[in-house]
Motif scaffolding. Structure first.
Motif, short mmCIF file in Angstrom:
data_model
loop_
_atom_site.label_atom_id
_atom_site.label_comp_id
_atom_site.label_asym_id
_atom_site.label_seq_id
_atom_site.Cartn_x
_atom_site.Cartn_y
_atom_site.Cartn_z
N ALA A 21 0.85 -1.19 0.00
CA ALA A 21 0.00 0.00 0.00
C ALA A 21 0.88 1.23 0.00
O ALA A 21 2.01 1.21 0.49
CB ALA A 21 -0.93 0.01 1.21
N THR A 22 0.35 2.31 -0.53
CA THR A 22 1.08 3.57 -0.60
C THR A 22 0.23 4.70 -0.06
O THR A 22 -1.01 4.61 -0.06
CB THR A 22 1.46 3.90 -2.05
OG1 THR A 22 2.16 5.16 -2.10
CG2 THR A 22 0.24 3.99 -2.95
N VAL A 23 0.88 5.74 0.43
CA VAL A 23 0.14 6.98 0.71
C VAL A 23 -0.42 7.46 -0.63
O VAL A 23 0.28 7.51 -1.64
CB VAL A 23 1.06 8.05 1.32
CG1 VAL A 23 0.32 9.37 1.47
CG2 VAL A 23 1.60 7.58 2.67
N ALA A 24 -1.70 7.76 -0.65
CA ALA A 24 -2.37 8.14 -1.88
C ALA A 24 -2.11 9.62 -2.20
O ALA A 24 -1.81 10.41 -1.32
CB ALA A 24 -3.86 7.88 -1.79
N ASN A 25 -2.28 9.95 -3.47
CA ASN A 25 -2.10 11.33 -3.91
C ASN A 25 -3.14 11.66 -4.96
O ASN A 25 -3.13 11.11 -6.05
CB ASN A 25 -0.70 11.53 -4.49
CG ASN A 25 -0.36 13.00 -4.67
OD1 ASN A 25 -0.33 13.76 -3.70
ND2 ASN A 25 -0.13 13.41 -5.91
N ARG A 26 -4.08 12.51 -4.58
CA ARG A 26 -5.19 12.90 -5.46
C ARG A 26 -5.91 11.66 -6.01
O ARG A 26 -6.24 11.58 -7.20
CB ARG A 26 -4.70 13.78 -6.62
CG ARG A 26 -4.06 15.09 -6.16
CD ARG A 26 -3.76 16.00 -7.34
NE ARG A 26 -3.08 17.21 -6.93
CZ ARG A 26 -3.68 18.30 -6.43
NH1 ARG A 26 -4.98 18.29 -6.27
NH2 ARG A 26 -2.99 19.37 -6.10
N GLU A 27 -6.17 10.73 -5.13
CA GLU A 27 -6.82 9.48 -5.55
C GLU A 27 -8.20 9.75 -6.12
O GLU A 27 -9.01 10.48 -5.54
CB GLU A 27 -6.93 8.52 -4.36
CG GLU A 27 -7.54 7.18 -4.74
CD GLU A 27 -7.71 6.23 -3.56
OE1 GLU A 27 -8.23 5.12 -3.77
OE2 GLU A 27 -7.33 6.61 -2.42
N GLY A 28 -8.46 9.17 -7.27
CA GLY A 28 -9.78 9.28 -7.88
C GLY A 28 -10.25 10.71 -8.03
O GLY A 28 -11.41 11.02 -7.74
N THR A 29 -9.40 11.59 -8.48
CA THR A 29 -9.71 13.00 -8.77
C THR A 29 -9.97 13.83 -7.51
O THR A 29 -9.36 14.90 -7.32
CB THR A 29 -10.93 13.13 -9.70
OG1 THR A 29 -10.73 12.37 -10.87
CG2 THR A 29 -11.18 14.59 -10.07
N ASN A 30 -10.84 13.37 -6.63
CA ASN A 30 -11.23 14.16 -5.47
C ASN A 30 -10.30 14.01 -4.28
O ASN A 30 -10.37 14.80 -3.33
CB ASN A 30 -12.65 13.77 -5.02
CG ASN A 30 -13.70 14.17 -6.03
OD1 ASN A 30 -13.62 15.23 -6.65
ND2 ASN A 30 -14.70 13.31 -6.21
N GLY A 31 -9.43 13.00 -4.30
CA GLY A 31 -8.56 12.76 -3.15
C GLY A 31 -7.59 13.92 -2.93
O GLY A 31 -7.19 14.63 -3.85
N LEU A 32 -7.20 14.10 -1.67
CA LEU A 32 -6.27 15.18 -1.34
C LEU A 32 -4.85 14.83 -1.79
O LEU A 32 -4.50 13.66 -2.00
CB LEU A 32 -6.29 15.44 0.16
CG LEU A 32 -7.60 16.00 0.72
CD1 LEU A 32 -7.47 16.26 2.22
CD2 LEU A 32 -8.03 17.27 0.00
N ASP A 33 -4.04 15.87 -1.91
CA ASP A 33 -2.67 15.72 -2.41
C ASP A 33 -1.71 15.40 -1.26
O ASP A 33 -0.79 16.16 -0.96
CB ASP A 33 -2.24 17.00 -3.13
CG ASP A 33 -2.49 18.26 -2.29
OD1 ASP A 33 -3.31 18.22 -1.34
OD2 ASP A 33 -1.89 19.30 -2.61
N PHE A 34 -1.91 14.24 -0.65
CA PHE A 34 -1.14 13.89 0.54
C PHE A 34 0.35 13.75 0.27
O PHE A 34 1.17 13.96 1.16
CB PHE A 34 -1.69 12.60 1.15
CG PHE A 34 -3.02 12.75 1.83
CD1 PHE A 34 -3.16 13.56 2.95
CD2 PHE A 34 -4.14 12.10 1.33
CE1 PHE A 34 -4.39 13.70 3.57
CE2 PHE A 34 -5.37 12.22 1.95
CZ PHE A 34 -5.50 13.03 3.08
N VAL A 35 0.74 13.41 -0.95
CA VAL A 35 2.16 13.29 -1.30
C VAL A 35 2.68 14.60 -1.88
O VAL A 35 3.67 15.18 -1.40
CB VAL A 35 2.40 12.13 -2.28
CG1 VAL A 35 3.87 12.08 -2.72
CG2 VAL A 35 1.99 10.80 -1.64
N SER A 36 2.04 15.09 -2.93
CA SER A 36 2.59 16.23 -3.66
C SER A 36 2.50 17.54 -2.90
O SER A 36 3.20 18.51 -3.24
CB SER A 36 1.90 16.37 -5.02
OG SER A 36 0.50 16.53 -4.88
N ALA A 37 1.69 17.61 -1.86
CA ALA A 37 1.63 18.83 -1.06
C ALA A 37 2.92 19.07 -0.29
O ALA A 37 3.20 20.19 0.14
CB ALA A 37 0.46 18.76 -0.07
#
Length: 425
Positions: free
Chosen positions: A250-266
Motif C-alpha cells: 500500500a502507498t500513501v495516496a495522492n489525489r486518488e480518484g480526482t477528489n482525493g487530497l494531495d497527501f504526497v505532492s503537497a
C-alpha cells in the motif's frame, strides 16, 4: 514473566468457560484450567482490563489501515485480492471482514473488568474509567464507520444478550453514555480523563452537536497525546499501515480518484512521505508515511490537536470568526518549524473545505478520514461525486459507491439480524 503476559495467560485460560459456557470442564480435575472463582478478584479485573485494552489497540490499528484505504489516504499497491473491495468501495456480502468487527469482544472484556473492579477494587477508579472509555471508543468507531443496522450485543451473567440492529447515530449516542461514565470515574487521572473528553467531543461532532462537542474538549491541553501502544506481546498488536507500506502493498495516496487530497505532492510536514519503490503489483509507486518507522510504532488515538480541530469546526458552524485563528494557532505552535498561516477563502463551502483539509493533514493515519468524508455527505450536503475518489480505479475496475462498512456473513449467528438496514451516510 511480565504482568501483561501473565494476565494474558490467565485470561486465555478462562475465555472458553466464561464466554462460551464450557460447563463440562468443571466436572473433572484440570489444574491447567482456571475456574471462574479464580478470576473473581482484583487480579481478574486487571486481566480482563488488559485484554480489553489490547483488543481496542489492535482493532484500532487495523481501523487506521482499512479506513485509510476506504477513503483517500491510502491506495492498494498489490495485486487484486478479496480485500481490494475496501479500496474501490464495492463490498459484497461475504465472510471477508471489512470493519472492526471484534470491537464487541473488547467491550465484553471491559464490562467483565468493570464489574470485577467494582466488586473487588472500587478504589481503582482510573482503571474503571479507562475501561468505560474502551467501551465508549468501541461504540464510537462502530457508529462512525459501519452501516446503519449494526448490532451491539452484551454479556450479562456470562450469557450473550444479542442486540438488534441500531442506527449509527444511536450507536454513537451509546458511546457518549459510556464516555459520561468514564468522565465520572477518571476525574482524578488527567491522562484517561482527557482521552474520554476528546472521544466524547468526537462522538458529539459525529452527531452534529457541534457546540456540545466544543464544550466537551474545553481544557484539554493542545500538547496532550494518547497513543495506542503496540508490541510483540499480543496477537494483532502491529502497526498495520507501516507493515503495508514496508511490504510494498500500500502507498500513501495522492489525489486518488480526482477528489482525493494531495497527501504526497503537497509536501506537507504533517504527512512526511518518501518514495521507497514499486508495489508488489509491479506498477504502483509506493510512498511511505515516514512518521511510522517500525511495526510497533504507537498510533495517536486522541490528542489536544484534535480537540482544537473540534473547536474550530464548532466555531465555523456557529459563525464565529475565531475558527481561522484556532487553525493558525495550531500551525504556529503544534509543529516545528511553524507553518505559514492560512487565509480566509471567503465562501462558506471553501471554509468547510479548509477545515476538513486541515483535519485530514493533522489527523492523517489515525482513523479519522473515513468518518470525515461520511460527515461531509451527512452534515454538509456534499455529493459523493465531489467528495470521494471516483471514476477509474485500476485495471477494469471503477470506484463503487459505498460510504460505510457493511455487515458480513460472520454476523449471521446473531438471531436479531445481521445485514445493514441501509448504506446511507
Amino acid at each position: 514473566m511480565n504482568m501483561r503476559k501473565k494476565r494474558s495467560g490467565l485470561l486465555g485460560a478462562t475465555l472458553c468457560m466464561l464466554l462460551m459456557g464450557c460447563d463440562a470442564l468443571t466436572d473433572v480435575y484440570a489444574p491447567d484450567v482456571v475456574q471462574p472463582k479464580d478470576v473473581d478478584n482484583a487480579e481478574g479485573a486487571a486481566a480482563f482490563g488488559s485484554a480489553a485494552i489490547d483488543n481496542l489497540y489492535g482493532q484500532f490499528s487495523g481501523l487506521t489501515y482499512t479506513t485509510g484505504r476506504f477513503s483517500d489516504e491510502l491506495y492498494l499497491a498489490s495485486a487484486y485480492n478479496a480485500f481490494a473491495a475496501v479500496d474501490y468501495r464495492e463490498q459484497a456480502l461475504t465472510y471477508t471482514e471489512w470493519g472492526p468487527v471484534n470491537l464487541g469482544r473488547g467491550r465484553t472484556f471491559a464490562k467483565l473488568g468493570i464489574d470485577l473492579y467494582l466488586e473487588h477494587a472500587p478504589e481503582e477508579r482510573a482503571a474503571i474509567g479507562q475501561l468505560y472509555t474502551v467501551r465508549g471508543l468501541a461504540a464510537l468507531f462502530l457508529g462512525e464507520v459501519n452501516c446503519n443496522g449494526t448490532p451491539l450485543s452484551e454479556v450479562e451473567d456470562l450469557k450473550a444478550q444479542f442486540g438488534g440492529p441500531i442506527t449509527s447515530d444511536s450507536m454513537t449516542a451509546r458511546a457518549v453514555a459510556e464516555l459520561d461514565q468514564a468522565l465520572e470515574y477518571a476525574s482524578g487521572d488527567a491522562r484517561i480523563l482527557n482521552l474520554a473528553k476528546v472521544a466524547r467531543g468526537r462522538a458529539l461532532t459525529n452527531r452534529g452537536l457541534f457546540s456540545d462537542a466544543a464544550a466537551a474538549v474545553a481544557g484539554v491541553p493542545t500538547d496532550y497525546v494518547y497513543e495506542a501502544e503496540l508490541n510483540s506481546s499480543g496477537n494483532g498488536l502491529r502497526n498495520v499501515i507501516y507493515n503495508a507500506n514496508n511490504g510494498l502493498n500500500a502507498t500513501v495516496a495522492n489525489r486518488e480518484g480526482t477528489n482525493g487530497l494531495d497527501f504526497v505532492s503537497a509536501n506537507d510536514p504533517r504527512v512526511p512521505t518518501e518514495l521507497v519503490g514499486t508495489g508488489t503489483d509491479g506498477v504502483t509507486e509506493v510512498h511511505q508515511f515516514m512518521k511510522y518507522t517500525g511495526q510497533y510504532d504507537p498510533i495517536v488515538m486522541a490528542s489536544g490537536i484534535e480537540a482544537r480541530l473540534i473547536e474550530a469546526e464548532a466555531a465555523l458552524q456557529a459563525g464565529g470568526g475565531n475558527w481561522l485563528s484556532i487553525l493558525n494557532d495550531l500551525r504556529a505552535t503544534a509543529i516545528d518549524p511553524p507553518m505559514e498561516p492560512l487565509m480566509d477563502p471567503g465562501s462558506p463551502d471553501a471554509r468547510v473545505d479548509l477545515v476538513f483539509r486541515e483535519r485530514a493533514f493533522w489527523l492523517f493515519g489515525t482513523g479519522h478520514r473515513m468518518g470525515d468524508l461520511r460527515r461531509l455527505l451527512r452534515q454538509y450536503g456534499r455529493s459523493q461525486n465531489d467528495t470521494y475518489p471516483v471514476g477509474h480505479y485500476k485495471g477494469p475496475q471503477n470506484y463503487g459507491t459505498d460510504v460505510v462498512f457493511i455487515l458480513t456473513l460472520s454476523e449471521q449467528s446473531n438471531p436479531e439480524g445481521f445485514t445493514c438496514l441501509d448504506r446511507n451516510p
